[in-house]
Design a protein around this motif. Structure first.
Motif, PDB file in Angstrom:
ATOM      1  N   SER A 192       0.809  -1.218   0.000  1.00  0.00           N
ATOM      2  CA  SER A 192       0.000   0.000   0.000  1.00  0.00           C
ATOM      3  C   SER A 192       0.842   1.269   0.000  1.00  0.00           C
ATOM      4  O   SER A 192       0.357   2.330  -0.395  1.00  0.00           O
ATOM      5  CB  SER A 192      -0.949   0.004   1.200  1.00  0.00           C
ATOM      6  OG  SER A 192      -0.203  -0.028   2.408  1.00  0.00           O
ATOM      7  N   ARG A 193       2.081   1.191   0.452  1.00  0.00           N
ATOM      8  CA  ARG A 193       2.948   2.374   0.429  1.00  0.00           C
ATOM      9  C   ARG A 193       4.407   1.925   0.453  1.00  0.00           C
ATOM     10  O   ARG A 193       5.148   2.176   1.397  1.00  0.00           O
ATOM     11  CB  ARG A 193       2.641   3.301   1.606  1.00  0.00           C
ATOM     12  CG  ARG A 193       3.187   4.708   1.419  1.00  0.00           C
ATOM     13  CD  ARG A 193       2.750   5.634   2.557  1.00  0.00           C
ATOM     14  NE  ARG A 193       3.343   6.955   2.436  1.00  0.00           N
ATOM     15  CZ  ARG A 193       2.818   7.957   1.751  1.00  0.00           C
ATOM     16  NH1 ARG A 193       1.670   7.787   1.134  1.00  0.00           N
ATOM     17  NH2 ARG A 193       3.422   9.130   1.685  1.00  0.00           N
ATOM     18  N   ALA A 194       4.831   1.283  -0.617  1.00  0.00           N
ATOM     19  CA  ALA A 194       6.210   0.787  -0.723  1.00  0.00           C
ATOM     20  C   ALA A 194       6.974   1.694  -1.676  1.00  0.00           C
ATOM     21  O   ALA A 194       7.123   1.399  -2.862  1.00  0.00           O
ATOM     22  CB  ALA A 194       6.221  -0.655  -1.214  1.00  0.00           C
ATOM     23  N   LEU A 195       7.449   2.844  -1.175  1.00  0.00           N
ATOM     24  CA  LEU A 195       8.002   3.888  -2.031  1.00  0.00           C
ATOM     25  C   LEU A 195       9.506   3.780  -2.222  1.00  0.00           C
ATOM     26  O   LEU A 195      10.028   4.207  -3.257  1.00  0.00           O
ATOM     27  CB  LEU A 195       7.661   5.267  -1.455  1.00  0.00           C
ATOM     28  CG  LEU A 195       6.164   5.603  -1.370  1.00  0.00           C
ATOM     29  CD1 LEU A 195       5.958   6.938  -0.687  1.00  0.00           C
ATOM     30  CD2 LEU A 195       5.548   5.625  -2.761  1.00  0.00           C
ATOM     31  N   THR A 196      10.219   3.233  -1.264  1.00  0.00           N
ATOM     32  CA  THR A 196      11.666   3.120  -1.391  1.00  0.00           C
ATOM     33  C   THR A 196      12.045   1.698  -1.786  1.00  0.00           C
ATOM     34  O   THR A 196      11.234   0.767  -1.699  1.00  0.00           O
ATOM     35  CB  THR A 196      12.361   3.483  -0.064  1.00  0.00           C
ATOM     36  OG1 THR A 196      12.056   2.479   0.923  1.00  0.00           O
ATOM     37  CG2 THR A 196      11.874   4.838   0.457  1.00  0.00           C
ATOM     38  N   LEU A 197      13.286   1.530  -2.184  1.00  0.00           N
ATOM     39  CA  LEU A 197      13.760   0.201  -2.578  1.00  0.00           C
ATOM     40  C   LEU A 197      13.657  -0.778  -1.412  1.00  0.00           C
ATOM     41  O   LEU A 197      13.279  -1.930  -1.594  1.00  0.00           O
ATOM     42  CB  LEU A 197      15.198   0.289  -3.091  1.00  0.00           C
ATOM     43  CG  LEU A 197      15.377   0.936  -4.465  1.00  0.00           C
ATOM     44  CD1 LEU A 197      16.855   1.200  -4.746  1.00  0.00           C
ATOM     45  CD2 LEU A 197      14.787   0.053  -5.557  1.00  0.00           C
ATOM     46  N   ASP A 198      14.003  -0.323  -0.200  1.00  0.00           N
ATOM     47  CA  ASP A 198      13.926  -1.194   0.970  1.00  0.00           C
ATOM     48  C   ASP A 198      12.476  -1.574   1.276  1.00  0.00           C
ATOM     49  O   ASP A 198      12.176  -2.731   1.594  1.00  0.00           O
ATOM     50  CB  ASP A 198      14.553  -0.514   2.187  1.00  0.00           C
ATOM     51  CG  ASP A 198      16.070  -0.461   2.111  1.00  0.00           C
ATOM     52  OD1 ASP A 198      16.642  -1.212   1.287  1.00  0.00           O
ATOM     53  OD2 ASP A 198      16.671   0.335   2.847  1.00  0.00           O
ATOM     54  N   GLN A 199      11.554  -0.613   1.202  1.00  0.00           N
ATOM     55  CA  GLN A 199      10.146  -0.898   1.459  1.00  0.00           C
ATOM     56  C   GLN A 199       9.581  -1.863   0.422  1.00  0.00           C
ATOM     57  O   GLN A 199       8.812  -2.771   0.755  1.00  0.00           O
ATOM     58  CB  GLN A 199       9.340   0.403   1.469  1.00  0.00           C
ATOM     59  CG  GLN A 199       9.598   1.285   2.669  1.00  0.00           C
ATOM     60  CD  GLN A 199       8.926   2.635   2.551  1.00  0.00           C
ATOM     61  OE1 GLN A 199       8.592   3.096   1.464  1.00  0.00           O
ATOM     62  NE2 GLN A 199       8.721   3.289   3.686  1.00  0.00           N
ATOM     63  N   LEU A 200       9.955  -1.669  -0.836  1.00  0.00           N
ATOM     64  CA  LEU A 200       9.458  -2.551  -1.887  1.00  0.00           C
ATOM     65  C   LEU A 200      10.027  -3.956  -1.732  1.00  0.00           C
ATOM     66  O   LEU A 200       9.309  -4.948  -1.936  1.00  0.00           O
ATOM     67  CB  LEU A 200       9.815  -1.985  -3.263  1.00  0.00           C
ATOM     68  CG  LEU A 200       9.186  -2.694  -4.456  1.00  0.00           C
ATOM     69  CD1 LEU A 200       7.662  -2.589  -4.415  1.00  0.00           C
ATOM     70  CD2 LEU A 200       9.716  -2.121  -5.762  1.00  0.00           C
ATOM     71  N   ALA A 201      11.297  -4.052  -1.355  1.00  0.00           N
ATOM     72  CA  ALA A 201      11.905  -5.366  -1.143  1.00  0.00           C
ATOM     73  C   ALA A 201      11.219  -6.103  -0.005  1.00  0.00           C
ATOM     74  O   ALA A 201      10.975  -7.309  -0.081  1.00  0.00           O
ATOM     75  CB  ALA A 201      13.397  -5.215  -0.864  1.00  0.00           C
ATOM     76  N   THR A 202      10.876  -5.368   1.062  1.00  0.00           N
ATOM     77  CA  THR A 202      10.177  -5.985   2.187  1.00  0.00           C
ATOM     78  C   THR A 202       8.782  -6.445   1.784  1.00  0.00           C
ATOM     79  O   THR A 202       8.352  -7.562   2.100  1.00  0.00           O
ATOM     80  CB  THR A 202      10.078  -4.992   3.357  1.00  0.00           C
ATOM     81  OG1 THR A 202      11.402  -4.642   3.782  1.00  0.00           O
ATOM     82  CG2 THR A 202       9.330  -5.605   4.529  1.00  0.00           C
TER      83      THR A 202
END
Length: 217
Positions: A192-202
């Protein structure tokens, strides 16, 4: 539609939408007569596709960046083959064994975004749509083409072994051990809010399958 404030005003409002199509089929071949060797072999197929969407217009008049959408298309598939046999050792003792292989596919295509078309006025104007995925400066999608697709496969052997004995017509003593399995997958809301590379990877890291080894006596 959920109107959570309980007033005539659009203060705490959200929409929930789910669409699902499912098809499954199982084919079996067996020889079972209660004497000698009883056996069964079979195959199983399941395909589930659909979409889940929820938006959030909470406090739209205070925060004009509302109408955040968690929106994803989902595809789940499962394919399995199995066999089981029961050997009758006389009239009172049976030995049972079984083996199964299952392959599971889990796929998701997230479209999470700020969606002006579903916003309560005066929230977010038409030109302020935004993808809530990887930022465009990092190579992410640009509204309205908000798409991030990923998938994973799991495969597992599971089995059963057991025996039972009937010392009398009204009494049975038995024991078994078996391995069970349930596929892993994705948490839809994590996108729902994966804006950075780390957030998207998680967000795009699947949770692991569940396994159990069960004993019964």
């Amino acid at each position: 539609i959920q109107d959570l404030d309980g007033t005539p005003f659009d203060i705490l409002q959200s929409h929930l939408f789910t669409k699902q199509d499912n098809i499954s089929q199982e084919i079996q071949v067996s020889s079972i007569d209660g004497t000698g060797l009883d056996w069964q072999v079979g195959g199983y197929f399941n395909r589930e596709s659909g979409n889940e969407l929820s938006d959030n217009n909470t406090n739209a008049f205070v925060n004009t960046r509302r109408s955040n959408l968690t929106d994803a298309d989902v595809l789940n598939k499962s394919l399995a083959g199995y066999g089981q046999a029961v050997m009758h050792l006389g009239d009172t003792i049976r030995v049972t064994s079984g083996l199964r292989y299952t392959e599971d596919y889990r796929g998701i295509n997230s479209h999470s975004r700020v969606e002006p078309s579903l916003a309560i006025p005066p929230a977010v104007s038409a030109e302020n749509g935004e993808c809530y995925l990887l930022r465009p400066s990092l190579g992410g999608p640009v509204y309205p083409n908000c798409n991030y697709e990923t998938h994973v496969k799991f495969g597992e052997w599971t089995w059963l072994a057991g025996a039972d004995w009937k010392p009398s017509p009204d009494l049975m003593i038995y024991g078994s051990v078996n391995k069970g399995y349930r596929a892993g997958g994705y948490t839809l809301q994590a996108f729902s809010r994966a804006l950075t590379l780390d957030q998207l990877a998680t967000a795009s890291t699947p949770f692991a399958p569940e396994e159990v080894l069960a004993y019964e006596l």
